[in-house]
Write an enzyme that holds these catalytic residues in place. Structure first.
Site, mmCIF file in Angstrom:
data_model
loop_
_atom_site.group_PDB
_atom_site.id
_atom_site.type_symbol
_atom_site.label_atom_id
_atom_site.label_comp_id
_atom_site.label_asym_id
_atom_site.label_seq_id
_atom_site.Cartn_x
_atom_site.Cartn_y
_atom_site.Cartn_z
ATOM 1 N N HIS A 121 42.913 35.431 43.481
ATOM 2 C CA HIS A 121 42.925 36.756 44.117
ATOM 3 C C HIS A 121 41.703 37.523 43.604
ATOM 4 C CE1 HIS A 121 44.437 38.036 40.236
ATOM 5 N NE2 HIS A 121 45.480 37.231 40.362
ATOM 6 N N ALA A 122 41.592 38.777 44.036
ATOM 7 C CA ALA A 122 40.393 39.555 43.697
ATOM 8 C C ALA A 122 40.222 39.725 42.188
ATOM 9 C CB ALA A 122 40.448 40.918 44.383
ATOM 10 N N HIS A 145 40.833 37.403 39.857
ATOM 11 C CA HIS A 145 40.077 36.219 39.427
ATOM 12 C C HIS A 145 38.610 36.316 39.867
ATOM 13 C CE1 HIS A 145 44.188 34.259 39.950
ATOM 14 N NE2 HIS A 145 43.903 33.946 38.696
ATOM 15 N N GLU A 177 41.750 41.271 31.001
ATOM 16 C CA GLU A 177 42.591 42.137 30.158
ATOM 17 C C GLU A 177 44.008 42.226 30.708
ATOM 18 O OE1 GLU A 177 40.555 45.881 29.850
ATOM 19 O OE2 GLU A 177 39.261 45.158 28.230
ATOM 20 N N LYS A 178 44.202 41.806 31.954
ATOM 21 C CA LYS A 178 45.560 41.747 32.523
ATOM 22 C C LYS A 178 46.505 41.021 31.573
ATOM 23 C CE LYS A 178 48.891 40.865 35.638
ATOM 24 N NZ LYS A 178 49.598 39.772 34.987
ATOM 25 N N GLN A 221 47.048 37.402 25.507
ATOM 26 C CA GLN A 221 46.351 36.110 25.661
ATOM 27 C C GLN A 221 44.868 36.237 25.310
ATOM 28 O OE1 GLN A 221 47.015 33.437 29.135
ATOM 29 N NE2 GLN A 221 45.044 34.212 29.818
ATOM 30 N N LEU A 255 42.092 44.142 37.545
ATOM 31 C CA LEU A 255 41.987 44.614 38.934
ATOM 32 C C LEU A 255 43.384 44.900 39.471
ATOM 33 C CD1 LEU A 255 38.928 43.902 39.140
ATOM 34 C CD2 LEU A 255 39.455 43.387 41.517
#
Ligand code: AMP
Length: 277
Positions: free
Chosen positions: A34-35, A37, A148-149, A153, A176
């Protein structure tokens, strides 16, 4: 765009670029792109001579009760996105080559891997860190890009790279979001239309909590109110926590910089998000 499926082919393909002194940017993904990535991909393309994206749904980071089999797989659409973006290489290792019979080595973690996600998915970061270290060893990129989502991790990977002296620069990229604030995620595809509307409350709650913390409310009161708000809208909250942004240690006062992190479930869909405070 060249499609590479074996480690041997990957090594022989990338070696000449390295010899020529070209920088290699690497974006590891599990596909269903998706956007969010693609923002990592664009950053890599802007900062490097060559960009390689991996797509691998890593079995070892899923527990038996999790969604490995159901995880969205859409290779043709992913390839089209990457090709149109101008990516040089896509690497899709086979599970049999990546985890050969008798595979016996796993990265062990403490520090930022403790708590939060680990309390609910104890197997998760060992699987992630092991597959990322394998991917980094195969690709040997100059820079690797992480969102950063997945804030915990990101810190786990940064620590691993430092602690194991892996010769790569880890570049964090901002989250995003959809127009209503929901963090883009491959798993958003699991949300029913009704859940999708509700899911925006996660980011709203994070922002309201941050605002109340900055206004001087106590951490305990703010987190309690945030959890109750999410619960009153049908979320099962795994955690809503304020942590030191660098170490992820728990903090009881708003010290700067801090990070608010949340994991909450709507039905069987588990969503995570975080913001800086
Ligand atoms: P995944 O395919 O979920 O393993 O994600 C691959 C990479 O993309 C990870 O570094 C994620 O943190 C990153 N990523 C996923 N969603 C987003 C987003 N909404 N914004 C920025 N990066 C993201």
């Amino acid at each position: 765009m060249h499609h590479i499926t074996t480690i041997a082919n990957l090594r022989t393909t990338l070696a000449p670029h390295r010899l020529q002194g070209r920088s290699i940017g690497f974006v590891p993904t599990m596909g269903a792109l998706h956007a969010g990535h693609m923002a990592l991909v664009e950053r890599s393309m802007a900062e490097n001579d060559i960009t390689i994206v991996s797509i691998f749904v890593n079995p070892t980071q899923f527990a038996p009760n999790e969604d490995f089999a159901a995880y969205p797989r859409q290779e043709a659409a992913d390839f089209e996105l990457l090709q149109n973006a101008g990516v040089d290489y896509v690497f899709t290792p086979g599970a049999d080559e990546f985890y050969p019979e008798g595979f016996a080595t796993t990265v062990t973690l403490t520090g930022p891997a403790l708590g939060l996600e680990t309390d609910f998915r104890p197997h998760f970061f060992a699987g992630v860190a092991t597959v990322v270290s394998k991917l980094l060893n195969c690709v040997q990129p100059t820079r690797a890009y992480f969102g950063e989502k997945d804030y915990q991790q990101l810190l786990v990977i940064k620590h691993m790279v430092r602690d194991l002296n892996l010769p790569v620069v880890i570049t964090p990229c901002p989250t995003l979001r959809e127009i209503d604030g929901l963090a883009m995620s491959s798993r958003n595809a699991y949300l029913s239309p009704e859940m999708r509307v509700k899911a925006a409350l996660i980011y709203k709650t994070l922002n309201d909590c941050a605002q109340n913390l900055r206004a001087g409310a106590t951490v305990q009161d703010v987190l309690k109110a945030g959890v109750e708000r999410l619960q009153s809208h049908g979320f099962a909250v795994d955690y809503l926590a304020l942590r030191d942004a660098a170490s992820l240690e728990p903090i009881t006062n708003l010290t700067s910089p801090a990070r608010l992190l949340v994991a909450a479930r709507l039905g069987s869909v588990r969503l995570i998000d975080n913001i800086g405070v």
